[in-house]
Design an enzyme around this catalytic site. Structure first.
Site, PDB file in Angstrom:
ATOM      1  CB  THR A  97      -0.486   0.319   1.599  1.00 62.70           C
ATOM      2  OG1 THR A  97      -1.475  -1.184   1.457  1.00 62.70           O
ATOM      3  CG2 THR A  97      -1.883   1.202   1.126  1.00 62.70           C
ATOM      4  CE  LYS A 172      -5.493  -1.188   1.757  1.00 61.53           C
ATOM      5  NZ  LYS A 172      -5.923  -2.269   2.297  1.00 61.53           N
ATOM      6  CE  LYS A 240       1.807   1.961   4.692  1.00 55.34           C
ATOM      7  NZ  LYS A 240       1.323   1.477   3.919  1.00 55.34           N
TER       8      LYS A 240
HETATM    9  N1  LIG Z   1      -1.210  -7.006   7.247  1.00 53.74           N
HETATM   10  C1  LIG Z   1      -1.938  -6.570   6.569  1.00 53.74           C
HETATM   11  O1  LIG Z   1      -3.034  -6.745   7.505  1.00 53.74           O
HETATM   12  C2  LIG Z   1      -2.389  -5.545   5.532  1.00 53.74           C
HETATM   13  C3  LIG Z   1      -3.546  -5.606   4.703  1.00 53.74           C
HETATM   14  C4  LIG Z   1      -3.706  -5.005   3.735  1.00 53.74           C
HETATM   15  C5  LIG Z   1      -2.245  -3.679   3.018  1.00 53.74           C
HETATM   16  N2  LIG Z   1      -1.271  -3.774   3.783  1.00 53.74           N
HETATM   17  C6  LIG Z   1       0.001  -3.351   3.225  1.00 53.74           C
HETATM   18  O2  LIG Z   1       0.838  -4.651   2.925  1.00 53.74           O
HETATM   19  C7  LIG Z   1       2.202  -4.180   3.193  1.00 53.74           C
HETATM   20  C8  LIG Z   1       2.878  -4.900   3.898  1.00 53.74           C
HETATM   21  O3  LIG Z   1       2.315  -5.157   5.376  1.00 53.74           O
HETATM   22  P1  LIG Z   1       3.018  -6.183   5.853  1.00 53.74           P
HETATM   23  O4  LIG Z   1       1.311  -6.204   7.156  1.00 53.74           O
HETATM   24  O5  LIG Z   1       3.170  -7.823   5.247  1.00 53.74           O
HETATM   25  O6  LIG Z   1       4.387  -5.594   6.773  1.00 53.74           O
HETATM   26  P2  LIG Z   1       5.155  -6.766   7.370  1.00 53.74           P
HETATM   27  O7  LIG Z   1       5.142  -7.901   8.107  1.00 53.74           O
HETATM   28  O8  LIG Z   1       5.488  -5.602   7.851  1.00 53.74           O
HETATM   29  O9  LIG Z   1       6.308  -7.743   6.944  1.00 53.74           O
HETATM   30  C9  LIG Z   1       6.814  -5.677   6.014  1.00 53.74           C
HETATM   31  C10 LIG Z   1       7.766  -6.872   4.571  1.00 53.74           C
HETATM   32  O10 LIG Z   1       8.728  -5.614   3.956  1.00 53.74           O
HETATM   33  C11 LIG Z   1       9.810  -6.164   4.094  1.00 53.74           C
HETATM   34  N3  LIG Z   1      10.535  -4.563   3.981  1.00 53.74           N
HETATM   35  C12 LIG Z   1      10.385  -3.301   4.865  1.00 53.74           C
HETATM   36  N4  LIG Z   1      10.683  -1.974   4.948  1.00 53.74           N
HETATM   37  C13 LIG Z   1      12.205  -2.659   3.423  1.00 53.74           C
HETATM   38  C14 LIG Z   1      13.351  -1.772   3.188  1.00 53.74           C
HETATM   39  N5  LIG Z   1      13.674  -1.116   3.297  1.00 53.74           N
HETATM   40  N6  LIG Z   1      14.187  -3.420   2.613  1.00 53.74           N
HETATM   41  C15 LIG Z   1      13.868  -4.541   2.191  1.00 53.74           C
HETATM   42  N7  LIG Z   1      12.368  -5.254   2.462  1.00 53.74           N
HETATM   43  C16 LIG Z   1      11.521  -4.232   3.645  1.00 53.74           C
HETATM   44  C17 LIG Z   1      10.117  -6.447   5.466  1.00 53.74           C
HETATM   45  O11 LIG Z   1      11.092  -7.230   5.363  1.00 53.74           O
HETATM   46  P3  LIG Z   1      11.872  -7.843   6.803  1.00 53.74           P
HETATM   47  O12 LIG Z   1      11.457  -9.378   7.414  1.00 53.74           O
HETATM   48  O13 LIG Z   1      13.652  -7.710   6.773  1.00 53.74           O
HETATM   49  O14 LIG Z   1      11.722  -6.750   7.941  1.00 53.74           O
HETATM   50  C18 LIG Z   1       9.100  -7.224   5.662  1.00 53.74           C
HETATM   51  O15 LIG Z   1       9.450  -8.714   4.508  1.00 53.74           O
HETATM   52  C19 LIG Z   1       1.859  -2.994   3.715  1.00 53.74           C
HETATM   53  O16 LIG Z   1       2.156  -1.700   2.461  1.00 53.74           O
HETATM   54  C20 LIG Z   1       0.826  -2.447   4.045  1.00 53.74           C
HETATM   55  O17 LIG Z   1       0.204  -1.791   4.323  1.00 53.74           O
HETATM   56  C21 LIG Z   1      -1.365  -4.653   5.049  1.00 53.74           C
END
Ligand SMILES: NC(=O)c1ccc[n+]([C@@H]2O[C@H](COP(=O)([O-])OP(=O)(O)OC[C@H]3O[C@@H](n4cnc5c(N)ncnc54)[C@H](OP(=O)(O)O)[C@@H]3O)[C@@H](O)[C@H]2O)c1
Length: 289
Positions: A97, A172, A240
């Site tokens: 997102t 979104k 965010k």
């Molecule tokens: N969680 C939800 O319910 C949900 C629902 C809809 C949309 N989203 C969106 O989907 C996206 C991911 O969410 P998530 O919940 O999966 O987040 P998360 O669990 O915090 O995972 C983030 C991922 O991105 C990687 N990452 C972050 N910054 C990075 C960087 N600078 N360089 C390389 N890798 C990086 C992290 O790597 P590391 O493992 O090394 O930290 C991890 O693999 C976000 O944009 C969020 O807003 C989430």
């Protein structure tokens, strides 16, 4: 079956990439923290690479799901970024997102080297990712969408092309705007019920069968009454997302008075240490003031 890469194995990416492997696609993963990539390969097979560029070598479609605009740029650009490894005619699908601006910027950079870009944020949360029930809102070109959709369907229950680059992210934003005010209204209603001496769970049971029904009420009503927030979509992510919505609204002139107010309520939840609490924690401010 396609040869694909998945970059970013977080709460969302890990199970999404798992569904690709379960459907028989040949998956190579990359994650900044390498041990998560090793754990993914141990669970699902496939391969992992040391850089995004390495992961996407020879693939037809590369998927990304990281945190925000800057995280996205850091895995896409540069010598080790995904664009450095992708060949002409391949497709880059971003499930992060992020802003519509960064989507258009990456689409342009990708086009310069003959790569087709789709911004494809998702809705449905961790449970949607785990159960392959995500809604995917896509911006980009029809031909790239037509090729990628059957692969995205591995973890989606709906996947719709909304328009040109950035249109997925704009859709979104609408999703998040609709959720923000609704969760605050639900928090106010449930807190009111409790203070009025009603049985909150019975209230939810009856009004969820009427005009006040919502996904949030059905899935979060009981946990809000119980004060349970250690799951779901984190407040930090919601802030965010609302920041992205408010920035976009400044550009297109849309008024978002309730969204701006709820964003401030989420800032108060953060100040209470609720950064990783679920977004339904807005009720914490009403119950504990
Ligand atoms: N969680 C939800 O319910 C949900 C629902 C809809 C949309 N989203 C969106 O989907 C996206 C991911 O969410 P998530 O919940 O999966 O987040 P998360 O669990 O915090 O995972 C983030 C991922 O991105 C990687 N990452 C972050 N910054 C990075 C960087 N600078 N360089 C390389 N890798 C990086 C992290 O790597 P590391 O493992 O090394 O930290 C991890 O693999 C976000 O944009 C969020 O807003 C989430």
């Amino acid at each position: 079956m396609a040869k694909v890469a998945f970059i970013g194995l977080g709460v969302m990416g890990f199970p999404m990439a798992g569904h690709l492997a379960a459907k028989g696609h040949d998956v190579t993963v990359y994650n900044r923290t390498g041990k998560k990539a090793a754990a993914w390969v141990a669970k699902h097979g496939g391969a992992h690479a040391a850089t995004p560029a390495g992961a996407v070598k020879g693939v037809e479609i590369a998927f990304v799901c990281v945190g925000n605009d800057d995280d996205l740029r850091s895995v896409i650009y540069g010598d080790e970024g995904a664009l450095a490894g992708l060949g002409k005619g391949t497709i880059l699908v971003d499930h992060t997102t992020a802003s519509a601006g960064v989507a258009r910027e990456i689409a342009k950079a990708a086009a310069k080297q003959g790569v087709l870009f789709l911004d494809a944020p998702v809705s449905g949360g961790q449970a949607g990712a785990e159960n392959a029930r995500l809604t995917v809102m896509v911006g980009g070109e029809q031909a790239a969408f037509d090729t990628a959709k059957p692969v995205i369907d591995s973890y989606a229950r709906a996947c719709v092309l909304m328009g040109a680059a950035g249109a997925g992210q704009l859709t979104k934003m609408v999703n998040q705007i609709c959720i923000a005010g609704l969760v605050q209204a639900l928090a106010e209603g449930l807190n009111f019920a409790q203070r009025a001496g009603l049985d909150g769970k019975r209230v939810v049971e009856v009004i969820s069968k009427g005009a006040a029904q919502s996904w949030q009420m059905e899935n979060r009503g009981e946990t809000m009454i119980d004060g349970k927030f250690d799951f779901g979509f984190a407040v930090d992510w919601m802030r965010k997302d609302l920041g992205i919505c408010l920035d976009e609204a400044k550009k297109n002139g849309a008024r978002l008075p309730v969204t701006a107010l709820v964003d401030q309520f989420y800032a108060q939840v953060q100040a209470r240490g609720g950064n990783r609490w679920d977004t339904s924690s807005l009720i914490h401010l009403l119950k504990n003031d």
